[in-house]
Design a protein around this motif. Structure first.
Motif, PDB file in Angstrom:
ATOM      1  N   ASP A 232      21.727   1.451 -14.792  1.00  0.00           N
ATOM      2  CA  ASP A 232      21.443   1.811 -16.183  1.00  0.00           C
ATOM      3  C   ASP A 232      21.225   0.564 -17.046  1.00  0.00           C
ATOM      4  O   ASP A 232      20.357   0.540 -17.927  1.00  0.00           O
ATOM      5  CB  ASP A 232      22.590   2.647 -16.753  1.00  0.00           C
ATOM      6  N   THR A 233      22.024  -0.463 -16.808  1.00  0.00           N
ATOM      7  CA  THR A 233      21.879  -1.696 -17.577  1.00  0.00           C
ATOM      8  C   THR A 233      20.606  -2.432 -17.201  1.00  0.00           C
ATOM      9  O   THR A 233      19.957  -3.049 -18.047  1.00  0.00           O
ATOM     10  CB  THR A 233      23.103  -2.603 -17.349  1.00  0.00           C
ATOM     11  N   ALA A 234      20.237  -2.362 -15.923  1.00  0.00           N
ATOM     12  CA  ALA A 234      18.998  -3.001 -15.475  1.00  0.00           C
ATOM     13  C   ALA A 234      17.793  -2.398 -16.201  1.00  0.00           C
ATOM     14  O   ALA A 234      16.823  -3.103 -16.508  1.00  0.00           O
ATOM     15  CB  ALA A 234      18.841  -2.841 -13.971  1.00  0.00           C
ATOM     16  N   ALA A 235      17.860  -1.091 -16.505  1.00  0.00           N
ATOM     17  CA  ALA A 235      16.764  -0.440 -17.230  1.00  0.00           C
ATOM     18  C   ALA A 235      16.615  -1.024 -18.623  1.00  0.00           C
ATOM     19  O   ALA A 235      15.489  -1.208 -19.115  1.00  0.00           O
ATOM     20  CB  ALA A 235      17.019   1.063 -17.299  1.00  0.00           C
ATOM     21  N   LEU A 236      17.739  -1.322 -19.294  1.00  0.00           N
ATOM     22  CA  LEU A 236      17.669  -1.923 -20.628  1.00  0.00           C
ATOM     23  C   LEU A 236      16.971  -3.289 -20.551  1.00  0.00           C
ATOM     24  O   LEU A 236      16.127  -3.611 -21.392  1.00  0.00           O
ATOM     25  CB  LEU A 236      19.075  -2.071 -21.205  1.00  0.00           C
ATOM     26  N   ILE A 237      17.312  -4.064 -19.526  1.00  0.00           N
ATOM     27  CA  ILE A 237      16.712  -5.390 -19.377  1.00  0.00           C
ATOM     28  C   ILE A 237      15.209  -5.269 -19.117  1.00  0.00           C
ATOM     29  O   ILE A 237      14.405  -6.021 -19.680  1.00  0.00           O
ATOM     30  CB  ILE A 237      17.404  -6.161 -18.238  1.00  0.00           C
ATOM     31  N   ARG A 238      14.828  -4.308 -18.270  1.00  0.00           N
ATOM     32  CA  ARG A 238      13.398  -4.131 -17.965  1.00  0.00           C
ATOM     33  C   ARG A 238      12.597  -3.745 -19.206  1.00  0.00           C
ATOM     34  O   ARG A 238      11.408  -4.065 -19.307  1.00  0.00           O
ATOM     35  CB  ARG A 238      13.212  -3.050 -16.896  1.00  0.00           C
ATOM     36  N   ASN A 239      13.241  -3.075 -20.157  1.00  0.00           N
ATOM     37  CA  ASN A 239      12.536  -2.584 -21.343  1.00  0.00           C
ATOM     38  C   ASN A 239      12.576  -3.544 -22.531  1.00  0.00           C
ATOM     39  O   ASN A 239      12.165  -3.176 -23.639  1.00  0.00           O
ATOM     40  CB  ASN A 239      13.119  -1.227 -21.766  1.00  0.00           C
ATOM     41  N   LEU A 240      13.057  -4.759 -22.317  1.00  0.00           N
ATOM     42  CA  LEU A 240      13.051  -5.735 -23.404  1.00  0.00           C
ATOM     43  C   LEU A 240      11.613  -6.036 -23.809  1.00  0.00           C
ATOM     44  O   LEU A 240      10.702  -6.042 -22.975  1.00  0.00           O
ATOM     45  CB  LEU A 240      13.744  -7.029 -22.957  1.00  0.00           C
ATOM     46  N   ARG A 253      20.443 -10.745 -21.541  1.00  0.00           N
ATOM     47  CA  ARG A 253      20.726 -10.662 -20.104  1.00  0.00           C
ATOM     48  C   ARG A 253      22.169 -11.055 -19.810  1.00  0.00           C
ATOM     49  O   ARG A 253      22.837 -10.433 -18.983  1.00  0.00           O
ATOM     50  CB  ARG A 253      19.780 -11.578 -19.328  1.00  0.00           C
ATOM     51  N   THR A 254      22.640 -12.077 -20.483  1.00  0.00           N
ATOM     52  CA  THR A 254      24.011 -12.529 -20.265  1.00  0.00           C
ATOM     53  C   THR A 254      25.000 -11.478 -20.737  1.00  0.00           C
ATOM     54  O   THR A 254      26.002 -11.204 -20.077  1.00  0.00           O
ATOM     55  CB  THR A 254      24.259 -13.859 -20.999  1.00  0.00           C
ATOM     56  N   ALA A 255      24.725 -10.863 -21.889  1.00  0.00           N
ATOM     57  CA  ALA A 255      25.596  -9.794 -22.388  1.00  0.00           C
ATOM     58  C   ALA A 255      25.633  -8.631 -21.407  1.00  0.00           C
ATOM     59  O   ALA A 255      26.694  -8.062 -21.124  1.00  0.00           O
ATOM     60  CB  ALA A 255      25.119  -9.327 -23.762  1.00  0.00           C
ATOM     61  N   CYS A 256      24.477  -8.267 -20.864  1.00  0.00           N
ATOM     62  CA  CYS A 256      24.405  -7.150 -19.918  1.00  0.00           C
ATOM     63  C   CYS A 256      25.193  -7.432 -18.648  1.00  0.00           C
ATOM     64  O   CYS A 256      25.676  -6.506 -17.986  1.00  0.00           O
ATOM     65  CB  CYS A 256      22.953  -6.867 -19.560  1.00  0.00           C
ATOM     66  N   SER A 257      25.349  -8.701 -18.304  1.00  0.00           N
ATOM     67  CA  SER A 257      26.016  -9.046 -17.049  1.00  0.00           C
ATOM     68  C   SER A 257      27.488  -8.648 -17.036  1.00  0.00           C
ATOM     69  O   SER A 257      28.081  -8.518 -15.962  1.00  0.00           O
ATOM     70  CB  SER A 257      25.886 -10.548 -16.770  1.00  0.00           C
ATOM     71  N   LEU A 258      28.102  -8.443 -18.210  1.00  0.00           N
ATOM     72  CA  LEU A 258      29.519  -8.065 -18.256  1.00  0.00           C
ATOM     73  C   LEU A 258      29.737  -6.586 -18.549  1.00  0.00           C
ATOM     74  O   LEU A 258      30.888  -6.136 -18.612  1.00  0.00           O
ATOM     75  CB  LEU A 258      30.277  -8.898 -19.301  1.00  0.00           C
ATOM     76  N   VAL A 259      28.667  -5.817 -18.712  1.00  0.00           N
ATOM     77  CA  VAL A 259      28.827  -4.397 -19.025  1.00  0.00           C
ATOM     78  C   VAL A 259      29.612  -3.701 -17.911  1.00  0.00           C
ATOM     79  O   VAL A 259      29.268  -3.773 -16.738  1.00  0.00           O
ATOM     80  CB  VAL A 259      27.455  -3.718 -19.211  1.00  0.00           C
ATOM     81  N   GLY A 260      30.701  -3.045 -18.316  1.00  0.00           N
ATOM     82  CA  GLY A 260      31.527  -2.295 -17.379  1.00  0.00           C
ATOM     83  C   GLY A 260      32.497  -3.116 -16.571  1.00  0.00           C
ATOM     84  O   GLY A 260      33.261  -2.564 -15.778  1.00  0.00           O
ATOM     85  N   LYS A 261      32.530  -4.434 -16.768  1.00  0.00           N
ATOM     86  CA  LYS A 261      33.280  -5.296 -15.848  1.00  0.00           C
ATOM     87  C   LYS A 261      34.577  -5.882 -16.398  1.00  0.00           C
ATOM     88  O   LYS A 261      35.454  -6.261 -15.625  1.00  0.00           O
ATOM     89  CB  LYS A 261      32.392  -6.468 -15.399  1.00  0.00           C
ATOM     90  N   VAL A 262      34.685  -6.012 -17.708  1.00  0.00           N
ATOM     91  CA  VAL A 262      35.818  -6.742 -18.289  1.00  0.00           C
ATOM     92  C   VAL A 262      36.549  -5.858 -19.283  1.00  0.00           C
ATOM     93  O   VAL A 262      35.964  -5.410 -20.275  1.00  0.00           O
ATOM     94  CB  VAL A 262      35.350  -8.047 -18.975  1.00  0.00           C
ATOM     95  N   ASN A 263      37.809  -5.614 -19.050  1.00  0.00           N
ATOM     96  CA  ASN A 263      38.599  -4.756 -19.927  1.00  0.00           C
ATOM     97  C   ASN A 263      38.857  -5.420 -21.279  1.00  0.00           C
ATOM     98  O   ASN A 263      38.858  -6.646 -21.404  1.00  0.00           O
ATOM     99  CB  ASN A 263      39.931  -4.414 -19.266  1.00  0.00           C
ATOM    100  N   TYR A 264      39.095  -4.566 -22.294  1.00  0.00           N
ATOM    101  CA  TYR A 264      39.383  -5.070 -23.637  1.00  0.00           C
ATOM    102  C   TYR A 264      40.809  -5.616 -23.685  1.00  0.00           C
ATOM    103  O   TYR A 264      41.744  -5.012 -23.157  1.00  0.00           O
ATOM    104  CB  TYR A 264      39.226  -3.951 -24.665  1.00  0.00           C
ATOM    105  N   PHE A 265      40.958  -6.756 -24.370  1.00  0.00           N
ATOM    106  CA  PHE A 265      42.274  -7.384 -24.517  1.00  0.00           C
ATOM    107  C   PHE A 265      42.319  -8.036 -25.888  1.00  0.00           C
ATOM    108  O   PHE A 265      41.553  -8.965 -26.162  1.00  0.00           O
ATOM    109  CB  PHE A 265      42.487  -8.424 -23.408  1.00  0.00           C
ATOM    110  N   TRP A 266      43.197  -7.547 -26.749  1.00  0.00           N
ATOM    111  CA  TRP A 266      43.306  -8.080 -28.110  1.00  0.00           C
ATOM    112  C   TRP A 266      43.644  -9.569 -28.053  1.00  0.00           C
ATOM    113  O   TRP A 266      44.640  -9.977 -27.464  1.00  0.00           O
ATOM    114  CB  TRP A 266      44.383  -7.331 -28.880  1.00  0.00           C
ATOM    115  N   GLY A 267      42.773 -10.392 -28.666  1.00  0.00           N
ATOM    116  CA  GLY A 267      42.960 -11.840 -28.636  1.00  0.00           C
ATOM    117  C   GLY A 267      42.415 -12.491 -27.383  1.00  0.00           C
ATOM    118  O   GLY A 267      42.595 -13.700 -27.189  1.00  0.00           O
ATOM    119  N   GLY A 268      41.718 -11.720 -26.537  1.00  0.00           N
ATOM    120  CA  GLY A 268      41.184 -12.270 -25.296  1.00  0.00           C
ATOM    121  C   GLY A 268      39.954 -13.140 -25.527  1.00  0.00           C
ATOM    122  O   GLY A 268      38.947 -12.669 -26.057  1.00  0.00           O
TER     123      GLY A 268
END
Length: 401
Positions: A232-240, A253-268
């Motif tokens: 799904d994220t690859a589709a966003l990149i293809r449509n830039l 592209r860099t922002a898309c690379s972390l989609v779904g991968k890093v949990n939220y942490f206050w102050g992280g």
């Protein structure tokens, strides 16, 4: 600067080598023997060799070693292995948070760590792809079904127990004293060795598990892959937009690379090129100002920490957009613009700079898409503009475009 996800997949495939062949060694021996015979016969040997090679690769993908291909797919609904791990960590965090917020405790103590993710993945691959059960499946694609099975293995290997200590402190005179409530959480992990018995692995499964565990570094690279993206994220990149500047494209592209991968942490926060090895580690939230302050959860990024990481990585470590501050500071390094003038890579903000995200593009209906690390999703996500009320153009682009 982060590279195309295909490059990462290519590196992983090249490293497969002899390990994958060992995983299907009987098939490999048969193919090698057939290839030798075909080459001796001449004629259409090349075509037949290619066919047998395809068969061998298919056998590898269908084996427990198929997990080494798990970052290759760009199909809809399929995510990289690191994103699958983050989904399980989300459930782990939910259980921890439920315990820690059930009462107003005077102190919270957490001991232990969840099961080693490398061992969890190896056990999962052998259990799911290495069995003869009717529900056996390949582990080369991490879809909803495989993630559900991965969660089951994780919880078979990770136990959370807790106890509450109540201490009454007597007062004197008219002082009735006070009651102290302390929460103690203990996390216990099982090893891959223990799971051989727990899951009644047969001889072939044990051999496959041992060989997978020898590839600890390769499994770690898959978990810590900051390059692969979901379908799904690859589709966003293809449509830039085709005329998007290189600077903006690199940021998105860099922002898309972390989609779904890093949990939220206050102050992280993280100013690390690529994957930060702290992500996913159980840590206490020490930054003030959040309902999660003082609790323990898997480490990750907050909204401004995500934006900082993106610009830092997109520029190879040359630029920190917030200059060390949070969303409010990042906003001061932006020029206000109208929503209709927004471009991918511009920043968007909640009222009073309570949250920050980034314009990623537009969906097929023309609705703007925002990439942000959101506490409500406990992850880096792509959503609509709900909640975001202003958009700013970072000075970074003004200086370069």
């Amino acid at each position: 600067m982060l590279q195309e996800s295909a490059q990462s997949g290519g590196r992983a495939s090249k490293k497969l080598g002899s390990v994958a062949v060992q995983a299907v060694k009987e098939i490999g021996k048969g193919v090698a023997s057939a290839v030798s015979s075909i080459l001796s016969a001449g004629g259409g040997a090349v075509v037949l060799v290619l066919i047998l090679t395809v068969i061998l690769v298919a056998a590898i993908v269908a084996s427990p070693f198929g997990i080494l291909f798990s970052n290759e797919s760009r199909e809809a609904g399929v995510v990289p292995l690191s994103a699958a791990v983050a989904q399980v960590n989300y459930e782990f965090n939910e259980r921890l948070e439920t315990l820690q917020t059930a009462d107003d405790y005077d102190s919270i103590s957490v001991t232990g760590q969840p099961a080693d993710w490398i061992e969890v993945l190896a056990v999962f691959a052998v259990k799911v792809a290495g069995s003869n059960d009717a529900d056996a499946a390949d582990v080369a694609t991490m879809d909803a079904d495989r993630i559900a099975r991965l969660k089951a293995v994780f919880w078979d290997m990770t136990t959370i127990a807790h106890r509450i200590e109540v201490i009454h402190h007597p007062g004197s005179g008219e002082d009735s004293g006070w009651t102290e409530r302390n929460l103690y959480i203990t996390i216990t992990a099982k090893t891959a060795e223990e799971m051989k018995t727990a899951y009644h692995f047969n001889r072939n499964q044990i051999a496959a598990l041992d060989e997978l565990l020898e590839q600890r570094e390769l499994l770690r690279e898959l978990i810590e892959d900051a390059y692969s993206v979901s379908g799904d994220t690859a589709a966003l990149i293809r449509n830039l937009p085709e005329d998007l500047s290189p600077e903006r494209e690199a940021v998105v592209r860099t922002a898309c690379s972390l989609v779904g991968k890093v949990n939220y942490f206050w102050g992280g926060k993280s100013l690390v090129i690529g994957w930060d090895v702290r992500w996913g580690e159980l840590r206490q939230v020490t930054a003030a100002g959040s309902s999660t302050t003082g609790t323990y959860r898997p480490y990750g990024l907050d909204c401004s920490g995500f934006v900082d990481w993106v610009f830092y990585n997109a520029t190879g470590g040359d630029y920190i957009i917030g200059h060390g501050g949070g969303a409010m500071m990042q906003h001061t390094y932006c020029t206000p613009i109208l929503w209709e003038d927004a471009q991918p890579g511009d920043l968007v903000f909640y009222p009073e700079d309570n949250h920050v995200g980034m314009v990623g593009g537009w969906d097929e209906d023309g609705n703007i898409l925002i990439i942000h690390c959101a506490s409500g999703y406990n992850n880096v996500v792509i959503t609509g503009k709900d909640g975001f009320t202003s958009v700013g153009r970072p000075d970074y682009y003004v200086q370069r475009e």
